[in-house]
Design a protein around this motif. Structure first.
Motif, PDB file in Angstrom:
ATOM      1  N   SER A 421      77.712 -20.430 -15.841  1.00  0.00           N
ATOM      2  CA  SER A 421      78.064 -19.163 -16.529  1.00  0.00           C
ATOM      3  C   SER A 421      77.103 -18.083 -16.788  1.00  0.00           C
ATOM      4  N   ASN A 422      75.899 -18.484 -16.132  1.00  0.00           N
ATOM      5  CA  ASN A 422      74.779 -17.369 -16.338  1.00  0.00           C
ATOM      6  C   ASN A 422      75.394 -16.145 -15.627  1.00  0.00           C
ATOM      7  N   GLY A 423      75.094 -15.181 -16.263  1.00  0.00           N
ATOM      8  CA  GLY A 423      75.392 -13.845 -15.492  1.00  0.00           C
ATOM      9  C   GLY A 423      77.069 -13.325 -16.214  1.00  0.00           C
ATOM     10  N   SER A 424      77.189 -12.258 -15.857  1.00  0.00           N
ATOM     11  CA  SER A 424      78.526 -11.760 -16.161  1.00  0.00           C
ATOM     12  C   SER A 424      79.860 -12.351 -15.307  1.00  0.00           C
ATOM     13  N   ASP A 425      80.946 -12.203 -15.867  1.00  0.00           N
ATOM     14  CA  ASP A 425      82.151 -13.038 -15.037  1.00  0.00           C
ATOM     15  C   ASP A 425      82.180 -12.168 -13.960  1.00  0.00           C
ATOM     16  N   GLU A 426      82.327 -10.816 -13.762  1.00  0.00           N
ATOM     17  CA  GLU A 426      82.331  -9.994 -12.788  1.00  0.00           C
ATOM     18  C   GLU A 426      81.353 -10.176 -11.722  1.00  0.00           C
ATOM     19  N   PHE A 427      80.169 -10.546 -12.079  1.00  0.00           N
ATOM     20  CA  PHE A 427      79.145 -10.821 -11.036  1.00  0.00           C
ATOM     21  C   PHE A 427      79.320 -12.079 -10.351  1.00  0.00           C
ATOM     22  N   ASN A 428      79.743 -13.039 -11.448  1.00  0.00           N
ATOM     23  CA  ASN A 428      79.948 -14.491 -10.722  1.00  0.00           C
ATOM     24  C   ASN A 428      80.931 -14.478  -9.801  1.00  0.00           C
ATOM     25  N   GLU A 460      83.164 -18.260 -12.462  1.00  0.00           N
ATOM     26  CA  GLU A 460      82.809 -19.374 -13.566  1.00  0.00           C
ATOM     27  C   GLU A 460      83.932 -20.010 -14.124  1.00  0.00           C
TER      28      GLU A 460
END
Length: 485
Positions: A421-428, A460
Motif C-alpha cells: 500500500s505504499n504510494g498512491s493507488d494510481e502509482f501502484n 494494492e
C-alpha cells in the motif's frame, strides 16, 4: 384616294388558291375564263345567247391554316354586253382583288370545295361615257370553287367570282342599278416552298409529332418511330417488335408475369425465378423443380446439381449440418474428425494431437507437480525497488517456467502483479501492470506465443497480508501465475 386604295388592294388581293400546306405555303397560278355582265342594260349571268367576253389571269396565294388561305388575283380582259337587240357596251379592263378563302376540307383531300370573300378594283381602258374616273371598286368580291389535286405540286381549279362594284357608268346608263360582273375561270396552280425536316425522317417539322427521332429509324406518317405491335415501344427499341409486350422487358411479353420475357423463359406458363430462366424452385435450393430430385430440401441447405443436400466429404453427415464439410468426421461431432480421440473435434481442440479432455478444450491436465511448481515460480519473481526491472535471480525461474509451458502448448498463462500500500493507488496500479509486462516480454523472448500470455496489474487491491508491518508488505509485493485453457 381611290387610286391609293386600288394600289393597296392590288398587293393584298387573292382570288384563286390550291391545296397548299405548311410545307409548301406559297402558290402561283395561271387562269383563263369569261366575264358576264349584270346591270341596267340587262342580266347576262349564266346566259349563253349573248356575246361572250374573255379574260386571263395570274394568282399568288399563301397558306394561313388548315382551312384558311389568303390570295391575290390579277386579271386582264374585255367585258361588255351585247344581246343584238338593244344598245350595248364593251371595254378592256384590268382587275385585282384580295380574298380570304375558307376550305371545307383539309389539304389531305384530293377534292376541296371552298367559299371566299374580299375586296377588289377594276381599271377600265375605254370609256363609253363622259365620266372622268376609270376605276370601279368591287365591294365585295365573293364566290366559290373547287380544287382538284393532280399531284402534290399541281392543282386544277375552277371558280365563280362575283364582283359587286360601286360604279354605275360602265354600261352608259347612269341612273339605275350598279354594274356587276361575274368571272367564270379555270386554271392550273403550282405549290412551292421548302420543307423543313430537322430529324431527316422524311416528315416535315410542321407535321412531325416526334421531331427528335434518331437518324435512320423508320417512322409513320406523323414522324414517330414505327411501333408495329402498338405496345408503346418503338420497333427500334423493341426486343419483340412483332408481339405486344411491356416497357420493363423492352417490349417483350411475359405471360406468367414473373419478370422474365417469354422468349427467354424456359417455363413461360408458370411463374418462376429470374436466375432460373423463369422456372419455379419450390424449396429455394437453386435447382428448378423440373430437375430437382429432392424437391423438399430444407431452406438454406447446400445442394448438388440434382437438388439434394450435399455430403462433400462422404461421412454421412449432410453439408447443411456438417461443421467440417470438407473433412470426414463422426455424426456425434457434427461431421468433424477427432484425431486424438479425446471427444473434442479437431476444430475445437487446442491440442489436436494430444489426448485431453473437454474441460481443457482437448488438452491434457497440467500435472499436479507442474501446477505446484508454477505457483512456486511466481513467488520467486522479484523486481528492483519501485521498478519493473526483473532481478537477475528471477530470470532462472522464468527459464524453468518456459520449459513447463512448452509441455502444455494449449495452456494459457495469466500473470497477476500485486503491490503493497505504499504510494498512491494510481502509482501502484501502473507499477504492477508494468511488472507483469516485464514478465510477459521475457517469456515471449523465450519463444512463448504472445496469444497465450495475459498480464494484469492489480496494484494494492488484493493484499494477502497486513500492510502495517514490513513482513506483511513483503508478502503483498508478489506475482501470481495462473494457468487456464
Amino acid at each position: 384616294m381611290k387610286k391609293l386604295l386600288f394600289l393597296c388592294s392590288f398587293f393584298l388581293t387573292v382570288l384563286v388558291t390550291n391545296a397548299q400546306t405548311e410545307d409548301k405555303k406559297w402558290n402561283i397560278g395561271v387562269h383563263g375564263g369569261v366575264v358576264q355582265y349584270h346591270g341596267d342594260l340587262g342580266h347576262d349571268f349564266y346566259e349563253t345567247n349573248n356575246t361572250v367576253y374573255g379574260l386571263g389571269g395570274l394568282s399568288i396565294s399563301k397558306y394561313l391554316g388548315k382551312y384558311l388561305d389568303a390570295n391575290f388575283f390579277f386579271a386582264r380582259g374585255t367585258l361588255g354586253y351585247n344581246n343584238g337587240e338593244t344598245a350595248g357596251f364593251k371595254s378592256d379592263f384590268s382587275s385585282a382583288s384580295f380574298n380570304l378563302r375558307f376550305n371545307f376540307m383539309g389539304p389531305e383531300y384530293i377534292v376541296r370545295p371552298y367559299v371566299f370573300g374580299g375586296v377588289g378594283a377594276l381599271l377600265f381602258d375605254n370609256q363609253l361615257n363622259f365620266h372622268d374616273e376609270k376605276i370601279d371598286y368591287a365591294l365585295p368580291t365573293a364566290g366559290a370553287g373547287l380544287n382538284f389535286r393532280l399531284t402534290p405540286v399541281l392543282v386544277f381549279n375552277i371558280q365563280e367570282t362575283f364582283n359587286f362594284t360601286d360604279g354605275d357608268t360602265r354600261d352608259g346608263v347612269t341612273q339605275g342599278k350598279n354594274d356587276d360582273f361575274l368571272y367564270h375561270t379555270a386554271g392550273l396552280t403550282f405549290n412551292f416552298g421548302t420543307k423543313k425536316d430537322a430529324d431527316l425522317d422524311g416528315v416535315s417539322d410542321a407535321k412531325d409529332k416526334c421531331p427528335d427521332t434518331p437518324s435512320g429509324v423508320a417512322v409513320d406518317k406523323m414522324g414517330c418511330p414505327v411501333d408495329k405491335d402498338n405496345d408503346g415501344i418503338a420497333d427500334y427499341l423493341d426486343g419483340c417488335p412483332d408481339v405486344a409486350g411491356t416497357a420493363l422487358l423492352n417490349g417483350c411479353p411475359d405471360r406468367d408475369n414473373d419478370g422474365v420475357a417469354d422468349l427467354n423463359d424456359n417455363c413461360p406458363d408458370v411463374a418462376g425465378k429470374t436466375n432460373l430462366n423463369g422456372c419455379p424452385d419450390s424449396d429455394n435450393d437453386g435447382v428448378r423443380d423440373g430437375d430437382d430430385k429432392c424437391p423438399n430440401t430444407k431452406s438454406g441447405s447446400k445442394v448438388d446439381a440434382n437438388g439434394c443436400v450435399l455430403d462433400g466429404d462422404g461421412d454421412g453427415v449432410m453439408d447443411d449440418v456438417d461443421r467440417c464439410p470438407t473433412l470426414a468426421g463422426t455424426e456425434s461431432l457434427k461431421g468433424c474428425p477427432d484425431t486424438d480421440g479425446d471427444g473434442v473435434a479437431d476444430i475445437d481442440d487446442r491440442c489436436p494431437n494430444l489426448k485431453g479432455n473437454i474441460a481443457n478444450k482437448g488438452c491434457p491436465e497440467i500435472s499436479k507437480q507442474d501446477a505446484v511448481r508454477i505457483t512456486y515460480i511466481g513467488s520467486k519473481l522479484f523486481f528492483e525497488n519501485n521498478s519493473d526491472k526483473l532481478k537477475v535471480a528471477s530470470l532462472s525461474q522464468l527459464d524453468e517456467l518456459t520449459k513447463i509451458l512448452n509441455k502444455y502448448e494449449g495452456a494459457n498463462l495469466v500473470i497477476e502483479g500485486h503491490t503493497d500500500s505504499n504510494g498512491s493507488d494510481e502509482f501502484n496500479t501502473v507499477l504492477s501492470q508494468k511488472r507483469t509486462e516485464s514478465v510477459r516480454a521475457y517469456l515471449i523472448e523465450k519463444g512463448i506465443s504472445s496469444s497465450r500470455l495475459t498480464g494484469v496489474g492489480m496494484g494494492e487491491s488484493k493484499p494477502v497480508a497486513t500492510n502495517t508491518t514490513s513482513l506483511g508488505r513483503a508478502k503483498n509485493r508478489r506475482v501470481e501465475l495462473k494457468t487456464m485453457y
